[in-house]
Structure formats: C-alpha cells, structure tokens
Design a protein around this motif. Structure first.
Motif, PDB file in Angstrom:
ATOM      1  N   ASN A  41      -4.824  -3.485   5.643  1.00 18.75           N
ATOM      2  CA  ASN A  41      -5.312  -2.255   5.016  1.00 18.75           C
ATOM      3  C   ASN A  41      -4.796  -1.007   5.724  1.00 18.75           C
ATOM      4  OD1 ASN A  41      -6.843  -2.794   7.334  1.00 18.75           O
ATOM      5  ND2 ASN A  41      -8.572  -1.593   6.590  1.00 18.75           N
ATOM      6  N   TYR A  59      -9.375   2.025   4.174  1.00 18.26           N
ATOM      7  CA  TYR A  59      -7.930   2.077   4.406  1.00 18.26           C
ATOM      8  C   TYR A  59      -7.639   3.037   5.557  1.00 18.26           C
ATOM      9  CZ  TYR A  59      -7.424  -0.204  -0.144  1.00 18.26           C
ATOM     10  OH  TYR A  59      -7.515  -1.084  -1.187  1.00 18.26           O
ATOM     11  N   LEU A  82       0.831  -1.194   0.000  1.00 20.93           N
ATOM     12  CA  LEU A  82       0.000   0.000   0.000  1.00 20.93           C
ATOM     13  C   LEU A  82       0.873   1.255   0.000  1.00 20.93           C
ATOM     14  CD1 LEU A  82      -2.732  -1.027   2.590  1.00 20.93           C
ATOM     15  CD2 LEU A  82      -2.856  -1.179   0.103  1.00 20.93           C
TER      16      LEU A  82
END
Length: 462
Positions: free
Chosen positions: A442, A418, A296
C-alpha cells in the motif's frame, strides 16, 4: 553592584528572552537574532571593560572570526547543519580550555586554590568537548563509521581515565607552578583522548543527542572558565548555554526513547539486518513486496482521498522542499480535503526544525500536530505523504529488537490506508536500519529530490 555586573544581568535576561522566543516558529528567527546580537554586545563589553579595546590583534581576530562564521553559515547545506553545530560546540569548548591554559601558564603563582581547581576543571571539560564534538561531527558527516565502536574493556578504560583526571586535577590545584604546567599538559592529552573514547561508542542514530549534550558541555566549560578568571558575564552566559543544552538533551532522549546512559554507553548497537525477518512486513498486515506497489498511482490516491496527513522530515530540509509542500497543501485544501501535518520531535535532527521550516512558508500553525496528538488519527487517514523522512516512520522501531532504532516512538504512518513516500532513495536513515515500510503493497515510492517529486505530484493532482 557595579556597572559590569548590571550589564551582565541585562545581557543574561536578553539571551534568556531570545531562547524563549525560539520556542515558537513564529518568533524563532527574532529570538536567534536577539541572541546573536547579545553575544556580540557581550564581546564588546568585555573588550572595553578590561581596557583592551585598543589592541589591534583582538579586532583582527573578531573580524576574522566573523568572516569565517558568516562564510560557513552561508555555504553549509541543511544536511550538514548538525555537523556544523557539533563543530561549533567543540570550538567553544576548545576556546575555554585555551583560556584556562593561558591563565595557568601565566598567573598560576598568584591564583587562589579555587581558581587553580576551576582552571584544571575547565581544561578537562573544554578538551573533552573539543575532541568529542569532532568525533560526533565526523560520524554525522559519515567521515567516520556511524556504528558504535566499543573497545575491549571500554567501561574500565573510561573509568580509569576519569580517575586519573581526578587525581591530576587535584595535583594541579595544590602543586607548584612548574608541576602545574606538566599536569596541565597531561590533563590536556588525557582529556582529548577521553573525549574520543566518550564519543566513538555512540551510534549514528543517537549522535544528535550527543551533539546536544556536548553543547551543554561547551557552555559548562565557558562557565567554569569564567569562574577561573572571575568574569560574571562568562559565567552567566556559559551557564545559560549549559542549562539549555541539558534541557534539549532530555527532550531528545525522551523523543527517541533512550536514556542518556544508554546513549553514552552505546548500549544499543547496530546489528547485521540483512534478511532479518523482523524487518519484513507481516503477512496480512499491509505486508507484501515492492512489486505490488506498481499498480498504485499516487496522484489518483490523493485525488480520491478525503483525509491526508503530511509527514515532513530531514530530506525536506535538505532539498528546501517546504515551498512545494505549501503549494501541495493549498491544492489539497482547495479540493476540500482535510490536511494535517504530523511532526516528530526529532524530525530534522533537532526539536522544532520542521516547525520553523513550515512557518517560513506560512503553513498555519494549527495544521501542525505533535506525535502524541496525531498518531491515533493515522488509522482513519486515506493517504499519508511522507516527505524526506525515514527513521521517524520506520516500523522496525516496533519489531526489530537489538537494533539502534528499537523502542523509539515513531509516527504510525504504517496504519494508514495508503502511503506516498517522497524520499531521495530507500537507503536507511541515520540509524542504519532499513525501513520495511517501503516494501509494503500500500506504499508508493516517488524517489528523487523531494522538491522535484512534490512539485510534480502537485501538478498531477491539479
């Protein structure tokens, strides 16, 4: 009604108005200054009314106290503010106890029964406030272990202390002058000891509540001392401080889902959390390991997001990152994103702390949402940016029974799509409970000083 009584009423009203102003971030600074000015005027009124304004040592004491207070306030870091509040609470209680002690030693034969009783009571409340506040400040400053320390038969020992103190207060109210001196010394020693026993059993997570309670005790000690010496100004101001402290204590207890009795009894003790499955993310519910978050990218997440919620915490106050947070807000809104702030009642350790810091940098007040209003929105939020918050977003409060944080209402950032966390590190907060949010796939961790990480993040999304 004489001049002194009229001045007392006026000053009490001004102090109350100052407290009212402090309920809003827009007027809090003015309210604080108004309260400080009222206290200074109160000191001057007492000196001149009692005809002691020409005593040089008093002005020397006022000057010395002002210098010490100014230096402490300018030097103290934001992370140390609760400790300083605790210290000042203790000094207030100790000052009231010293006044009562001097009155007993010098004027006991001339005192009536009521004054004798209130003087002994002022000793109890004042010394308990002093020693209890020192322990509380030590725990918050991590000079003393934050875990609740419960000795064998703690409740019995506390009950015996209170019983003996009650007997001594009665003896000091009815005995001779010589006996009163001895009793007062015993009351002093036992009260100091009871203050320690009172505070050591409270865990670090609940210590802010204890600080607030001790704040009310310091005001109560002053009011009782005022009854001893027959000073209505001291009675009124002390009563105001005491009442404000009790109200704040109630607010914080509700925000942390603790009854005051649970807090003072150390009913929720810290446990060994190593490997506790209750702290691990559940499979299928945003669960995972820290490895999965590496894929991410925080700037990309924010660029793609349409709805963003920012969660400020104590770390923002410590790093003074509110200026960078305001810039982040401006950039996000300039890109057409919906941005809101989620404010936990005890974020920053005291109610309203975050509101004041954000108001300082002109974050619109209508962007700030209380926990009850914002929690239902997290599940529809693209990205949550957590800035210096830990306990108030810790999902362990929902799952980890038997821990100091269990049952505390939290901001449900774990429900967002997120989460970007800008914290100094992944260490537990004041509760001592590890935060499983950090291990979810996340969640992006941006560790370091919040001012620096938020500034870097803002540059990268421009």
């Amino acid at each position: 009604m004489g001049f002194y009584e009229v001045v007392t009423i006026v000053l009490a009203v001004v102090i109350l108005y100052g407290i009212k102003l402090m309920s809003s971030p827009k007027t809090a600074v003015l309210g604080n200054r108004l309260g400080a000015l009222s206290m200074f005027v109160s000191v001057l009124v007492v000196l001149f009314y009692n005809g002691i304004a020409d005593v040089p040592v008093l002005w020397l004491a006022v000057l010395l106290g002002a210098i010490i207070g100014y230096l402490m306030a300018m030097k103290v870091a934001m992370i140390q503010m609760p400790q300083m509040v605790g210290l000042f609470n203790g000094l207030g209680g100790g000052a009231s106890a010293l006044v009562a002690l001097v009155v007993i030693f010098e004027t006991y034969p001339e005192m009536g029964l009521f004054s004798r009783f209130t003087s002994q009571l002022a000793l109890v409340v004042g010394w308990v406030t002093l020693s209890g506040s020192l322990i509380a400040a030590g725990k918050l400053d991590r000079r003393i272990p934050q875990q609740p320390l419960v000795i064998k038969g703690h409740n019995v020992v506390n009950a015996l202390c209170l019983l003996i103190l009650g007997v001594l207060v009665a003896a000091g109210s009815f005995g001779s002058a010589a006996a009163a001196v001895v009793v007062s010394v015993l009351v002093t020693l036992l009260s100091l000891g009871f203050g320690v026993l009172f505070a050591i059993r409270v865990g670090g997570a609940d210590m802010p509540i204890t600080i607030s309670l001790l704040n009310s005790y310091s005001g109560l000690a002053g009011a009782i001392c005022g009854l001893t010496i027959g000073d209505p100004l001291l009675v009124s101001v002390g009563a105001i401080v005491g009442a404000a402290g009790i109200i704040l204590t109630g607010i914080m207890c509700r925000a942390m889902n603790r009854s005051l009795l649970e807090v003072l009894n150390g009913s929720v003790a810290a446990v060994n959390l190593a490997g506790d499955s209750l702290l691990s993310p559940a499979a299928g519910e945003n669960g995972g390991t820290a490895e999965s978050e590496k894929s991410l990218d925080a700037p990309s997440l924010l660029k793609e997001a349409q709805k963003v919620i920012i969660v400020p915490g104590y770390g923002m106050a410590v790093s003074q990152a509110q200026w960078q947070v305001k810039k982040l807000l401006d950039v996000l809104e300039s890109q057409g994103k919906e941005v809101k702030f989620a404010i936990h009642p005890v974020a920053g350790r005291m109610p309203g702390h975050m509101n004041v810091l954000l108001a300082e940098v002109d974050v619109p007040y209508d962007r700030l949402y209380e926990m009850e209003a914002i929690n239902p929105e997290f599940k529809d939020t693209d990205v949550v940016v957590v800035i210096g918050a830990c306990d108030v977003v810790n999902p362990a409060a929902i799952t980890a029974e038997g821990t100091p944080i269990y049952g505390m209402p939290i901001l449900r950032v774990d429900e967002a799509k997120y989460v970007v966390v800008c914290n100094m590190d992944t260490k537990p907060g004041y509760s001592g409970v590890p935060n499983p949010l950090y291990d979810r796939p996340n969640v992006v961790l941006l560790q370091g000083d919040a001012a620096e990480t938020v500034e870097k993040l803002t540059r990268e999304i421009q």
